[in-house]
Design a protein around this motif. Structure first.
Motif, PDB file in Angstrom:
ATOM      1  N   TRP A 243      -6.657  15.306  24.771  1.00 16.18           N
ATOM      2  CA  TRP A 243      -6.695  14.510  23.924  1.00 16.18           C
ATOM      3  C   TRP A 243      -7.863  13.241  23.279  1.00 16.18           C
ATOM      4  O   TRP A 243      -7.751  12.809  21.900  1.00 16.18           O
ATOM      5  CB  TRP A 243      -5.850  13.637  24.956  1.00 16.18           C
ATOM      6  CG  TRP A 243      -5.200  12.007  24.817  1.00 16.18           C
ATOM      7  CD1 TRP A 243      -4.727  12.136  23.712  1.00 16.18           C
ATOM      8  CD2 TRP A 243      -6.114  10.475  25.354  1.00 16.18           C
ATOM      9  NE1 TRP A 243      -4.297  10.658  23.980  1.00 16.18           N
ATOM     10  CE2 TRP A 243      -5.014   9.167  24.637  1.00 16.18           C
ATOM     11  CE3 TRP A 243      -7.440  10.499  25.698  1.00 16.18           C
ATOM     12  CZ2 TRP A 243      -5.439   7.979  24.496  1.00 16.18           C
ATOM     13  CZ3 TRP A 243      -7.753   8.532  25.809  1.00 16.18           C
ATOM     14  CH2 TRP A 243      -6.423   8.471  25.595  1.00 16.18           C
ATOM     15  N   LEU A 244      -9.071  13.115  24.619  1.00 12.22           N
ATOM     16  CA  LEU A 244     -10.271  12.441  23.944  1.00 12.22           C
ATOM     17  C   LEU A 244     -11.093  13.570  24.371  1.00 12.22           C
ATOM     18  O   LEU A 244     -11.427  14.615  25.113  1.00 12.22           O
ATOM     19  CB  LEU A 244     -10.104  11.142  25.084  1.00 12.22           C
ATOM     20  CG  LEU A 244     -11.703  11.057  24.346  1.00 12.22           C
ATOM     21  CD1 LEU A 244     -11.335   9.280  23.259  1.00 12.22           C
ATOM     22  CD2 LEU A 244     -12.112   9.922  25.894  1.00 12.22           C
ATOM     23  N   SER A 245     -12.363  13.602  22.908  1.00 12.13           N
ATOM     24  CA  SER A 245     -13.092  14.033  23.198  1.00 12.13           C
ATOM     25  C   SER A 245     -14.369  13.738  22.904  1.00 12.13           C
ATOM     26  O   SER A 245     -14.436  12.813  22.372  1.00 12.13           O
ATOM     27  CB  SER A 245     -12.973  15.807  22.540  1.00 12.13           C
ATOM     28  OG  SER A 245     -11.654  16.310  22.050  1.00 12.13           O
ATOM     29  N   GLY A 246     -15.526  15.184  22.813  1.00 10.74           N
ATOM     30  CA  GLY A 246     -17.055  13.620  23.059  1.00 10.74           C
ATOM     31  C   GLY A 246     -17.381  15.164  22.633  1.00 10.74           C
ATOM     32  O   GLY A 246     -17.970  16.043  23.595  1.00 10.74           O
ATOM     33  N   VAL A 247     -19.108  14.331  23.548  1.00  7.53           N
ATOM     34  CA  VAL A 247     -20.460  15.035  23.242  1.00  7.53           C
ATOM     35  C   VAL A 247     -21.210  14.122  23.814  1.00  7.53           C
ATOM     36  O   VAL A 247     -21.659  12.576  23.883  1.00  7.53           O
ATOM     37  CB  VAL A 247     -21.010  15.612  21.858  1.00  7.53           C
ATOM     38  CG1 VAL A 247     -20.874  14.347  20.671  1.00  7.53           C
ATOM     39  CG2 VAL A 247     -22.708  16.544  21.594  1.00  7.53           C
ATOM     40  N   TYR A 248     -22.396  14.337  24.585  1.00  7.50           N
ATOM     41  CA  TYR A 248     -23.397  14.246  25.338  1.00  7.50           C
ATOM     42  C   TYR A 248     -24.828  14.974  24.905  1.00  7.50           C
ATOM     43  O   TYR A 248     -24.988  16.204  24.814  1.00  7.50           O
ATOM     44  CB  TYR A 248     -23.558  13.633  26.635  1.00  7.50           C
ATOM     45  CG  TYR A 248     -25.087  13.061  26.862  1.00  7.50           C
ATOM     46  CD1 TYR A 248     -25.147  11.776  27.190  1.00  7.50           C
ATOM     47  CD2 TYR A 248     -25.774  13.584  27.457  1.00  7.50           C
ATOM     48  CE1 TYR A 248     -26.377  11.043  27.716  1.00  7.50           C
ATOM     49  CE2 TYR A 248     -26.863  13.288  28.478  1.00  7.50           C
ATOM     50  CZ  TYR A 248     -27.291  12.369  28.147  1.00  7.50           C
ATOM     51  OH  TYR A 248     -28.106  11.423  28.534  1.00  7.50           O
ATOM     52  N   TYR A 249     -25.885  13.980  23.671  1.00  3.69           N
ATOM     53  CA  TYR A 249     -26.929  14.732  23.589  1.00  3.69           C
ATOM     54  C   TYR A 249     -27.956  14.956  24.840  1.00  3.69           C
ATOM     55  O   TYR A 249     -28.605  13.278  25.142  1.00  3.69           O
ATOM     56  CB  TYR A 249     -27.717  13.811  22.426  1.00  3.69           C
ATOM     57  CG  TYR A 249     -26.126  14.176  21.145  1.00  3.69           C
ATOM     58  CD1 TYR A 249     -26.622  15.242  20.800  1.00  3.69           C
ATOM     59  CD2 TYR A 249     -25.858  13.196  20.932  1.00  3.69           C
ATOM     60  CE1 TYR A 249     -25.342  15.605  19.468  1.00  3.69           C
ATOM     61  CE2 TYR A 249     -25.204  13.503  19.894  1.00  3.69           C
ATOM     62  CZ  TYR A 249     -24.782  14.523  19.418  1.00  3.69           C
ATOM     63  OH  TYR A 249     -23.854  14.530  18.467  1.00  3.69           O
ATOM     64  N   VAL A 250     -28.583  15.615  25.211  1.00  7.96           N
ATOM     65  CA  VAL A 250     -29.582  15.701  25.981  1.00  7.96           C
ATOM     66  C   VAL A 250     -30.702  15.954  25.893  1.00  7.96           C
ATOM     67  O   VAL A 250     -31.685  15.350  26.143  1.00  7.96           O
ATOM     68  CB  VAL A 250     -29.764  17.185  26.973  1.00  7.96           C
ATOM     69  CG1 VAL A 250     -30.443  17.605  28.249  1.00  7.96           C
ATOM     70  CG2 VAL A 250     -28.077  16.983  27.478  1.00  7.96           C
ATOM     71  N   ARG A 251     -31.142  17.029  24.561  1.00 10.23           N
ATOM     72  CA  ARG A 251     -32.403  16.741  24.151  1.00 10.23           C
ATOM     73  C   ARG A 251     -31.855  17.132  23.053  1.00 10.23           C
ATOM     74  O   ARG A 251     -31.122  17.846  22.247  1.00 10.23           O
ATOM     75  CB  ARG A 251     -32.920  17.856  24.231  1.00 10.23           C
ATOM     76  CG  ARG A 251     -34.225  17.852  24.421  1.00 10.23           C
ATOM     77  CD  ARG A 251     -35.075  19.330  24.338  1.00 10.23           C
ATOM     78  NE  ARG A 251     -35.328  19.312  25.615  1.00 10.23           N
ATOM     79  CZ  ARG A 251     -36.124  20.848  25.878  1.00 10.23           C
ATOM     80  NH1 ARG A 251     -36.698  21.400  25.835  1.00 10.23           N
ATOM     81  NH2 ARG A 251     -36.345  20.224  27.500  1.00 10.23           N
ATOM     82  N   VAL A 252     -32.367  16.300  21.925  1.00 12.67           N
ATOM     83  CA  VAL A 252     -32.641  16.069  20.459  1.00 12.67           C
ATOM     84  C   VAL A 252     -34.514  16.489  19.876  1.00 12.67           C
ATOM     85  O   VAL A 252     -34.648  14.733  20.058  1.00 12.67           O
ATOM     86  CB  VAL A 252     -31.730  14.962  19.860  1.00 12.67           C
ATOM     87  CG1 VAL A 252     -31.691  15.323  18.433  1.00 12.67           C
ATOM     88  CG2 VAL A 252     -30.466  15.019  20.175  1.00 12.67           C
ATOM     89  N   PRO A 253     -34.727  17.123  19.106  1.00 13.13           N
ATOM     90  CA  PRO A 253     -36.191  16.867  17.900  1.00 13.13           C
ATOM     91  C   PRO A 253     -36.196  15.996  17.528  1.00 13.13           C
ATOM     92  O   PRO A 253     -35.335  15.383  17.226  1.00 13.13           O
ATOM     93  CB  PRO A 253     -35.942  18.215  17.618  1.00 13.13           C
ATOM     94  CG  PRO A 253     -34.769  19.592  18.068  1.00 13.13           C
ATOM     95  CD  PRO A 253     -34.118  18.773  18.869  1.00 13.13           C
ATOM     96  N   ASP A 254     -37.458  15.552  17.842  1.00  9.56           N
ATOM     97  CA  ASP A 254     -37.370  13.828  17.483  1.00  9.56           C
ATOM     98  C   ASP A 254     -37.295  13.708  16.053  1.00  9.56           C
ATOM     99  O   ASP A 254     -36.734  13.024  15.160  1.00  9.56           O
ATOM    100  CB  ASP A 254     -38.922  13.658  17.495  1.00  9.56           C
ATOM    101  CG  ASP A 254     -39.452  13.314  18.676  1.00  9.56           C
ATOM    102  OD1 ASP A 254     -38.697  13.427  19.630  1.00  9.56           O
ATOM    103  OD2 ASP A 254     -40.398  13.498  19.300  1.00  9.56           O
ATOM    104  N   SER A 255     -37.512  15.018  14.389  1.00  6.73           N
ATOM    105  CA  SER A 255     -37.682  14.820  13.346  1.00  6.73           C
ATOM    106  C   SER A 255     -35.768  14.874  13.066  1.00  6.73           C
ATOM    107  O   SER A 255     -35.743  14.145  11.890  1.00  6.73           O
ATOM    108  CB  SER A 255     -38.538  16.148  12.743  1.00  6.73           C
ATOM    109  OG  SER A 255     -37.557  17.358  13.084  1.00  6.73           O
ATOM    110  N   ILE A 256     -34.893  15.534  13.895  1.00  4.87           N
ATOM    111  CA  ILE A 256     -33.518  15.043  13.838  1.00  4.87           C
ATOM    112  C   ILE A 256     -33.469  13.995  14.064  1.00  4.87           C
ATOM    113  O   ILE A 256     -32.605  13.216  12.685  1.00  4.87           O
ATOM    114  CB  ILE A 256     -32.899  16.092  15.162  1.00  4.87           C
ATOM    115  CG1 ILE A 256     -33.124  17.346  14.499  1.00  4.87           C
ATOM    116  CG2 ILE A 256     -31.295  15.910  14.771  1.00  4.87           C
ATOM    117  CD1 ILE A 256     -32.396  18.280  14.983  1.00  4.87           C
TER     118      ILE A 256
END
Length: 411
Positions: A316-329
């Motif tokens: 019904w509700l979805s989502g995402v949590y970002y654990v590690r994202v490269p700096d250039s992104i």
């Protein structure tokens, strides 16, 4: 009037699916009874062992509804014309073994998928229509019939189906998505955007560190190491939107304490978000469940990995949590190369996009609907209606982009 949703976090598992499969194989070899056969077939499907599943079940003529449906899914996953014919045949057997209209509708939805693959569109339409008459809440039948009508340039038929199903009490991600797609296909872009509801129904925030942690970045660094060492880590998974990615289907194990800490933080953030949207007048908001399970999985993308356009049909509700994202992104200086996943997407490497799939409604309508880009960064959480179409782009880096995706699934 204020509504509340009781959120239960998924139960932490003792074993990964592959570990459980090993034990169940041994148990079935020693005692090949029907109960163990069902458990083995289920695990083989989850592990993409489709040939083994067909070899296990196809020789038996005593398949019940559940086992027959597992065999149907294995045939469909092998994606050959002969397997589609076998899937159609076994779906008929599942229909004959069904004990309820919901089960009969599920068998017909699978048959309709096989007929579509075989090019028998008229038969598929009739089959999928029958499925929805038996069970107006049948998600797969709704999705597939809407796709056929959109391909035939008949958005009015999709809207009529959506109205009929809604009047019968259906309210799920595939239905909400079909309505938005049909409005966009018909050129009613503002109506389509309102139906999607992304502006009013989504949330984006940086999560606070869990109890015992003073810094979210230190927590994420430890969580990333826990995930990268997780025994459930696997490459690819059939039937998902992920392409060229690593994933963990059930990261919340008893040996992954940081995942469980994160899920508790996400549950609290969702609860606060639901308080904010309580007074929003939207069909999705009115379908808010009284209770739901927070279900999670992990996606790890390297250079070429990405997600195709998709919705989360079980949520019904979805989502995402970002654990590690490269700096250039996170800083926005990545370029996406040419190709099916990145054509025309310069500068969007590693980003999340919300919009509409051109393959369903046409590029012109998808362009008119527009795309909302979210640039991820460590610690960012997004929550959005499960019917929201979204995708990602390959980032072209040697570094890993790690996120935890989740659904709030009605119970």
């Amino acid at each position: 009037m204020e509504h509340r949703t009781r959120i239960e976090i998924e139960t932490a598992k003792h074993l990964t699916v592959s570990q459980e499969l090993l034990f169940v194989r041994l148990a079935y070899d020693r005692n090949p009874n029907r109960v163990m056969r069902l458990r083995l077939a289920t695990l083989l499907l989850v592990c993409d062992a489709f040939d083994d599943l067909v070899a296990l079940l196809a020789p038996h003529d005593d398949l019940d509804f559940t086992q027959a449906m597992l065999l149907v899914q294995a045939h469909l996953a092998r994606e050959t014309p002969e397997d589609s014919r076998q899937a159609r045949r076994v779906a008929d057997h599942a229909f004959s073994e069904a004990g309820s209209d919901a089960q009969r509708a599920a068998a017909l939805a699978a048959r309709g998928k096989a007929e579509t693959r075989l090019g028998d569109i008229a038969a598929a339409r009739a089959t999928l229509g029958q499925a929805l008459r038996l069970d107006p809440r049948e998600k797969d039948a709704c999705k597939r019939l809407a796709a056929l009508d959109l391909a035939a340039n008949d958005p009015a038929a999709v809207l009529a189906m959506a109205d009929s199903l809604t009047a019968q009490g259906a309210a799920h991600a595939r239905l909400f998505a079909a309505r938005a797609l049909a409005h966009a296909k018909a050129g009613a872009i503002d109506v389509a955007r309102a139906a999607a509801g992304l502006d009013d129904l989504s949330a984006m925030e940086m999560l606070a560190p869990p109890p015992g942690w003073d810094d979210i970045h230190a927590f994420n660094a430890a969580l990333a190491e826990e995930l990268l060492a997780h025994p459930g880590l696997r490459y690819e998974r059939y039937g998902t939107a992920s392409a060229l990615t690593w994933r963990i289907d059930s990261p919340a194990t008893r040996k992954a304490p940081l995942v469980r800490l994160l899920l508790a933080q996400i549950a609290d953030a969702i609860d606060a978000h639901l308080d904010r949207i309580d007074r929003v007048d939207h069909p999705w908001a009115r379908a808010r469940p009284a209770s739901a399970v927070l279900r999670s999985w992990c996606v790890i993308t390297e250079s070429a990995g990405f997600e195709t356009w998709h919705v989360h049909q079980f949520g019904w509700l979805s989502g995402v949590y970002y654990v590690r994202v490269p700096d250039s992104i996170a800083q926005g200086d990545r370029l996406v190369g040419k190709g099916a996943a990145g054509e025309g997407a310069a500068g969007l490497g590693g980003c999340l996009a919300f919009g509409m799939p051109g393959e369903l409604i046409g590029d012109e309508a998808a362009s008119a609907f527009g795309t909302r880009i979210v640039r991820p960064r460590d610690g960012l959480m997004l929550a959005f209606p499960s019917h929201s179409y979204h995708r990602t782009f390959p980032h072209g880096l040697g570094e890993k982009r790690i996120c935890i995706a989740f659904d709030l699934r009605p119970t």
